[in-house]
Write a protein that holds these residues in place. Structure first.
Motif, PDB file in Angstrom:
ATOM      1  N   ILE A  29       0.850  -1.180   0.000  1.00 31.52           N
ATOM      2  CA  ILE A  29       0.000   0.000   0.000  1.00 31.52           C
ATOM      3  C   ILE A  29       0.890   1.236   0.000  1.00 31.52           C
ATOM      4  O   ILE A  29       1.808   1.357   0.825  1.00 31.52           O
ATOM      5  CB  ILE A  29      -0.935   0.030   1.226  1.00 31.52           C
ATOM      6  N   LEU A  30       0.631   2.146  -0.927  1.00 32.88           N
ATOM      7  CA  LEU A  30       1.367   3.394  -1.041  1.00 32.88           C
ATOM      8  C   LEU A  30       0.459   4.550  -0.638  1.00 32.88           C
ATOM      9  O   LEU A  30      -0.763   4.436  -0.688  1.00 32.88           O
ATOM     10  CB  LEU A  30       1.858   3.600  -2.477  1.00 32.88           C
ATOM     11  N   LYS A  31       1.078   5.670  -0.278  1.00 29.67           N
ATOM     12  CA  LYS A  31       0.310   6.868   0.066  1.00 29.67           C
ATOM     13  C   LYS A  31       0.977   8.085  -0.565  1.00 29.67           C
ATOM     14  O   LYS A  31       2.207   8.227  -0.516  1.00 29.67           O
ATOM     15  CB  LYS A  31       0.223   7.055   1.575  1.00 29.67           C
ATOM     16  N   ILE A  32       0.167   8.940  -1.169  1.00 33.52           N
ATOM     17  CA  ILE A  32       0.676  10.172  -1.768  1.00 33.52           C
ATOM     18  C   ILE A  32       1.145  11.114  -0.664  1.00 33.52           C
ATOM     19  O   ILE A  32       0.418  11.368   0.300  1.00 33.52           O
ATOM     20  CB  ILE A  32      -0.415  10.845  -2.622  1.00 33.52           C
ATOM     21  N   LYS A  33       2.370  11.629  -0.796  1.00 31.26           N
ATOM     22  CA  LYS A  33       2.944  12.464   0.255  1.00 31.26           C
ATOM     23  C   LYS A  33       2.300  13.848   0.312  1.00 31.26           C
ATOM     24  O   LYS A  33       2.147  14.419   1.394  1.00 31.26           O
ATOM     25  CB  LYS A  33       4.455  12.596   0.055  1.00 31.26           C
ATOM     26  N   ASP A  34       1.965  14.400  -0.833  1.00 30.31           N
ATOM     27  CA  ASP A  34       1.373  15.734  -0.882  1.00 30.31           C
ATOM     28  C   ASP A  34      -0.064  15.671  -0.343  1.00 30.31           C
ATOM     29  O   ASP A  34      -0.952  15.103  -0.979  1.00 30.31           O
ATOM     30  CB  ASP A  34       1.373  16.259  -2.321  1.00 30.31           C
ATOM     31  N   GLN A  35      -0.283  16.259   0.816  1.00 25.82           N
ATOM     32  CA  GLN A  35      -1.590  16.160   1.465  1.00 25.82           C
ATOM     33  C   GLN A  35      -2.683  16.928   0.731  1.00 25.82           C
ATOM     34  O   GLN A  35      -3.864  16.761   1.022  1.00 25.82           O
ATOM     35  CB  GLN A  35      -1.488  16.659   2.908  1.00 25.82           C
ATOM     36  N   SER A  36      -2.293  17.765  -0.228  1.00 25.48           N
ATOM     37  CA  SER A  36      -3.295  18.520  -0.989  1.00 25.48           C
ATOM     38  C   SER A  36      -3.816  17.747  -2.197  1.00 25.48           C
ATOM     39  O   SER A  36      -4.731  18.206  -2.877  1.00 25.48           O
ATOM     40  CB  SER A  36      -2.697  19.853  -1.470  1.00 25.48           C
ATOM     41  N   VAL A  37      -3.238  16.578  -2.449  1.00 25.34           N
ATOM     42  CA  VAL A  37      -3.602  15.783  -3.622  1.00 25.34           C
ATOM     43  C   VAL A  37      -4.488  14.612  -3.213  1.00 25.34           C
ATOM     44  O   VAL A  37      -4.169  13.867  -2.277  1.00 25.34           O
ATOM     45  CB  VAL A  37      -2.355  15.249  -4.355  1.00 25.34           C
ATOM     46  N   SER A  38      -5.588  14.444  -3.925  1.00 23.62           N
ATOM     47  CA  SER A  38      -6.474  13.292  -3.747  1.00 23.62           C
ATOM     48  C   SER A  38      -6.928  12.845  -5.131  1.00 23.62           C
ATOM     49  O   SER A  38      -7.530  13.618  -5.872  1.00 23.62           O
ATOM     50  CB  SER A  38      -7.681  13.666  -2.875  1.00 23.62           C
ATOM     51  N   LEU A  39      -6.626  11.617  -5.485  1.00 21.54           N
ATOM     52  CA  LEU A  39      -6.966  11.104  -6.811  1.00 21.54           C
ATOM     53  C   LEU A  39      -8.378  10.518  -6.809  1.00 21.54           C
ATOM     54  O   LEU A  39      -8.883  10.086  -5.772  1.00 21.54           O
ATOM     55  CB  LEU A  39      -5.950  10.036  -7.227  1.00 21.54           C
ATOM     56  N   PRO A  40      -9.011  10.464  -7.973  1.00 24.93           N
ATOM     57  CA  PRO A  40     -10.370   9.900  -8.040  1.00 24.93           C
ATOM     58  C   PRO A  40     -10.385   8.412  -7.718  1.00 24.93           C
ATOM     59  O   PRO A  40      -9.554   7.660  -8.221  1.00 24.93           O
ATOM     60  CB  PRO A  40     -10.786  10.169  -9.489  1.00 24.93           C
ATOM     61  N   ASN A  41     -11.315   8.021  -6.873  1.00 28.80           N
ATOM     62  CA  ASN A  41     -11.483   6.603  -6.537  1.00 28.80           C
ATOM     63  C   ASN A  41     -12.860   6.159  -7.012  1.00 28.80           C
ATOM     64  O   ASN A  41     -13.868   6.499  -6.399  1.00 28.80           O
ATOM     65  CB  ASN A  41     -11.343   6.388  -5.027  1.00 28.80           C
ATOM     66  N   HIS A  42     -12.875   5.392  -8.104  1.00 28.52           N
ATOM     67  CA  HIS A  42     -14.138   4.928  -8.677  1.00 28.52           C
ATOM     68  C   HIS A  42     -14.336   3.431  -8.498  1.00 28.52           C
ATOM     69  O   HIS A  42     -15.181   2.829  -9.159  1.00 28.52           O
ATOM     70  CB  HIS A  42     -14.199   5.282 -10.166  1.00 28.52           C
ATOM     71  N   PHE A  43     -13.555   2.826  -7.604  1.00 25.55           N
ATOM     72  CA  PHE A  43     -13.649   1.383  -7.398  1.00 25.55           C
ATOM     73  C   PHE A  43     -14.566   1.031  -6.235  1.00 25.55           C
ATOM     74  O   PHE A  43     -14.635   1.736  -5.232  1.00 25.55           O
ATOM     75  CB  PHE A  43     -12.268   0.782  -7.128  1.00 25.55           C
TER      76      PHE A  43
END
Length: 260
Positions: A112-126
Motif C-alpha cells: 500500500i502506497l500513500k501520496i505524500k502531498d496532502q493537498s492531492v487526492s486522486l479519483p477513486n471509482h472502485f
C-alpha cells in the motif's frame, strides 16, 4: 519432450490491449480507468527520468494506492536521489506524485502506497467484492500498463474468465525475504485466482474486476511462462494469476484503512 514452466512476477515489458468488450464493460472501463495509475521511480539527477515498474489503483480516501510488493520491493538507489512515484491521468500530459510505502506483505505480494502531498487526492471509482471467492467461469477484466509510459500513459484492458482457484506456487519474491516467520506462513498455503487471460509484465498491480459490476476481486501479480521471462511476451501461455481481494483488505485494515 517436456518443457520447463516457470512463474513470472510481472515486471515491465511490452504488450497490447484487447479491444472487443461488451457494452457493459465499455462503461465499467470508462468509469474505473481514471483510478488506475502507473507505479515507478523518479530520478531527478537523470533529467527527472521516470521508470515505470508496474500498475496500481486508487482506493480509500483517494490518497492510497494498492500494488504488488515486488513492484516496490527494490530499494531506491543510495548513490543518487530517487523517489517512488505514481502517475495519474492519461496521454502525454500525466501527473507525477511522490509516494511512500505505508505497508507491505511479501507473502501475499501486496503493498500500500500513500501520496505524500496532502493537498492531492486522486479519483477513486472502485468498489470491492467481499472476501468470498468468485465462482469459476466468472467473466473478468483488468486494466493496467503493459506497454509502460514510453509514449504516454495509456491504460490497456484485458479480458478473460476465472479458470480455477488454486494454491499459490510462488509466494515470495526472493530468498532474502524468507525469515522464520514467513517460512511458517508458507507451510500454510493459500489459494489464489488462476485466470484464462493474457497478462504481460507491467500489469503487476492491476486491479482484477468483475466485467459486469466493476467490483475489484483481486490484484494481478504473475503469469505462467513456458520457459523463461522472454517467452512472456513472444509466446504467452494465457495463464495468469491474481491475489484475492481479502488479502488487500486485511493489509488495509491493519493500517486503519477501509476499502470502499
Amino acid at each position: 519432450m517436456f518443457r520447463t514452466k516457470v512463474f513470472l512476477l510481472l515486471g515491465l515489458m511490452f504488450g497490447f490491449s484487447v479491444s472487443s468488450f461488451g457494452q457493459d464493460l465499455v462503461g465499467v472501463v470508462a468509469k474505473i480507468s481514471p483510478s488506475v495509475v502507473g507505479v515507478g521511480t523518479l530520478t531527478p539527477i537523470r533529467g527527472n527520468n521516470i521508470e515505470l515498474k508496474g500498475t496500481g489503483f486508487v482506493f480509500g480516501n483517494g490518497t492510497y494506492i494498492a500494488t504488488n510488493h515486488h513492484v516496490v520491493g527494490e530499494e531506491l538507489s543510495e548513490d543518487m536521489v530517487q523517489h517512488r512515484v505514481v502517475m495519474s491521468g492519461s496521454g502525454k500530459d500525466f501527473d507525477v506524485h511522490i509516494v511512500e510505502v505505508v505497508d507491505f506483505d511479501p507473502l501475499f505480494d501486496l503493498a500500500i502506497l500513500k501520496i505524500k502531498d496532502q493537498s492531492v487526492s486522486l479519483p477513486n471509482h472502485f468498489t470491492f467484492a467481499d472476501d468470498k471467492f468468485i465462482p469459476i467461469g466468472t467473466k473478468i477484466a483488468f486494466t493496467g500498463f503493459p506497454i509502460g509510459a514510453i509514449l504516454g500513459l495509456y491504460p490497456s484492458t484485458h479480458i478473460g474468465i476465472i479458470a480455477a482457484i488454486t494454491p499459490d506456487a510462488l509466494p515470495a519474491n526472493s530468498a532474502k525475504e524468507l525469515n522464520p516467520q514467513l517460512m511458517e506462513r508458507l507451510r500454510k498455503k493459500f489459494n489464489i485466482y488462476q485466470l484464462d487471460a493474457i497478462a504481460y509484465p507491467g500489469n503487476s498491480g492491476s486491479p482484477l474486476y468483475d466485467q459486469e459490476t466493476g467490483r475489484v476481486i483481486g490484484v494481478i501479480n504473475k503469469v505462467l511462462a513456458r520457459e523463461g521471462r522472454e517467452y512472456a511476451l513472444s509466446a504467452p501461455t494465457g495463464i495468469s494469476y491474481a491475489i484475492p481481494v481479502k488479502h488487500l483488505r486485511n493489509l488495509a485494515t491493519r493500517n486503519n484503512i477501509t476499502l470502499n
